[in-house]
Design a protein around this motif. Structure first.
Motif, short mmCIF file in Angstrom:
data_model
loop_
_atom_site.label_atom_id
_atom_site.label_comp_id
_atom_site.label_asym_id
_atom_site.label_seq_id
_atom_site.Cartn_x
_atom_site.Cartn_y
_atom_site.Cartn_z
N LEU A 146 0.83 -1.20 0.00
CA LEU A 146 0.00 0.00 0.00
C LEU A 146 0.86 1.25 0.00
CD1 LEU A 146 -2.62 -1.02 2.69
CD2 LEU A 146 -2.91 -1.10 0.20
N HIS A 147 0.37 2.27 -0.68
CA HIS A 147 1.00 3.59 -0.62
C HIS A 147 -0.07 4.63 -0.87
CE1 HIS A 147 1.81 4.15 -5.18
NE2 HIS A 147 0.92 3.21 -5.02
N CYS A 148 0.25 5.87 -0.56
CA CYS A 148 -0.71 6.97 -0.70
C CYS A 148 -0.43 7.72 -1.99
CB CYS A 148 -0.59 7.93 0.48
SG CYS A 148 -1.04 7.18 2.04
N LEU A 182 -0.77 5.12 -17.04
CA LEU A 182 0.26 6.07 -17.43
C LEU A 182 1.40 6.17 -16.43
CD1 LEU A 182 -2.13 8.83 -18.81
CD2 LEU A 182 -0.87 7.09 -20.10
N TRP A 183 1.14 5.86 -15.18
CA TRP A 183 2.16 5.82 -14.12
C TRP A 183 2.16 4.42 -13.52
CZ3 TRP A 183 6.02 8.93 -12.47
CH2 TRP A 183 6.03 10.24 -12.93
N HIS A 184 3.34 3.96 -13.13
CA HIS A 184 3.50 2.64 -12.51
C HIS A 184 4.35 2.80 -11.26
CE1 HIS A 184 1.94 1.02 -16.25
NE2 HIS A 184 2.78 1.82 -16.86
N TYR A 185 4.07 1.98 -10.26
CA TYR A 185 4.76 2.08 -8.98
C TYR A 185 5.29 0.72 -8.57
CZ TYR A 185 2.35 6.51 -8.88
OH TYR A 185 1.90 7.77 -9.21
N ASP A 186 6.48 0.73 -7.97
CA ASP A 186 7.11 -0.48 -7.44
C ASP A 186 7.54 -0.19 -6.01
OD1 ASP A 186 7.14 -1.93 -10.01
OD2 ASP A 186 8.61 -0.40 -10.57
N MET A 187 7.26 -1.12 -5.10
CA MET A 187 7.73 -0.99 -3.72
C MET A 187 9.09 -1.66 -3.63
SD MET A 187 6.84 0.05 -0.54
CE MET A 187 5.07 0.03 -0.39
N LEU A 188 10.09 -0.88 -3.23
CA LEU A 188 11.44 -1.40 -3.06
C LEU A 188 11.69 -1.68 -1.58
CD1 LEU A 188 13.21 1.17 -5.43
CD2 LEU A 188 12.22 -1.05 -6.02
N ALA A 189 12.89 -2.04 -1.24
CA ALA A 189 13.26 -2.30 0.15
C ALA A 189 13.03 -1.07 1.02
CB ALA A 189 14.72 -2.73 0.22
N ASP A 190 12.73 -1.29 2.27
CA ASP A 190 12.54 -0.22 3.27
C ASP A 190 11.42 0.74 2.92
OD1 ASP A 190 14.65 -1.21 4.82
OD2 ASP A 190 16.12 -0.04 3.69
N VAL A 242 10.59 2.12 0.18
CA VAL A 242 10.91 3.12 -0.84
C VAL A 242 10.04 2.81 -2.06
CG1 VAL A 242 12.71 3.97 -2.39
CG2 VAL A 242 13.25 3.44 0.00
N VAL A 243 9.39 3.83 -2.62
CA VAL A 243 8.52 3.63 -3.78
C VAL A 243 9.17 4.24 -5.01
CG1 VAL A 243 6.26 4.13 -4.80
CG2 VAL A 243 6.43 3.58 -2.38
N LEU A 291 10.71 8.42 -0.49
CA LEU A 291 11.18 7.80 0.75
C LEU A 291 10.11 7.94 1.81
CD1 LEU A 291 14.77 9.30 0.88
CD2 LEU A 291 14.10 7.05 0.02
N PRO A 292 9.96 6.95 2.67
CA PRO A 292 9.04 7.11 3.79
C PRO A 292 9.51 8.26 4.69
CG PRO A 292 10.11 4.96 3.87
CD PRO A 292 10.62 5.67 2.67
#
Length: 90
Positions: A30-32, A45-53, A55-56, A69-70
């Motif tokens: 989840l992200h906002c 049109l936009w894509h998101y990936d959750m990385l370690a810690d 980080v999006v 960054l969180p």
């Protein structure tokens, strides 16, 4: 955009036909997003990936990239890059 004015979005969408593939409602998925960026993601049109810690990584169809960054990580990075108090000599 402050998170309290955003929408919560699943990074990996939930597939009702194949629920074992992921897309669950858990913190690591989840992200906002503000309303505009949520609509752009829904449109593909936009894509998101959750990385370690938490980080999006955001990227779009024209090659733009961004890293989010969180907030706790951001504060930590500011603390380690800002000069500390200066010692008094004399």
């Amino acid at each position: 955009m402050p998170a309290d004015r955003c929408q919560i979005d699943h990074i990996v969408p939930f597939d009702h036909n194949r629920p074992r593939l992921g897309g669950w409602t858990v913190a690591t998925n989840l992200h906002c997003l503000c309303v505009l960026h949520h609509q752009l993601e829904t449109a593909g049109l936009w894509h998101y990936d959750m990385l370690a810690d938490a980080v999006v990584h955001a990227h779009n169809t024209i090659g733009q990239h961004d890293i989010t960054l969180p907030i706790l990580r951001r504060r930590y990075d500011e603390l380690i890059t800002e000069p500390g108090p200066r010692a008094r000599h004399g």
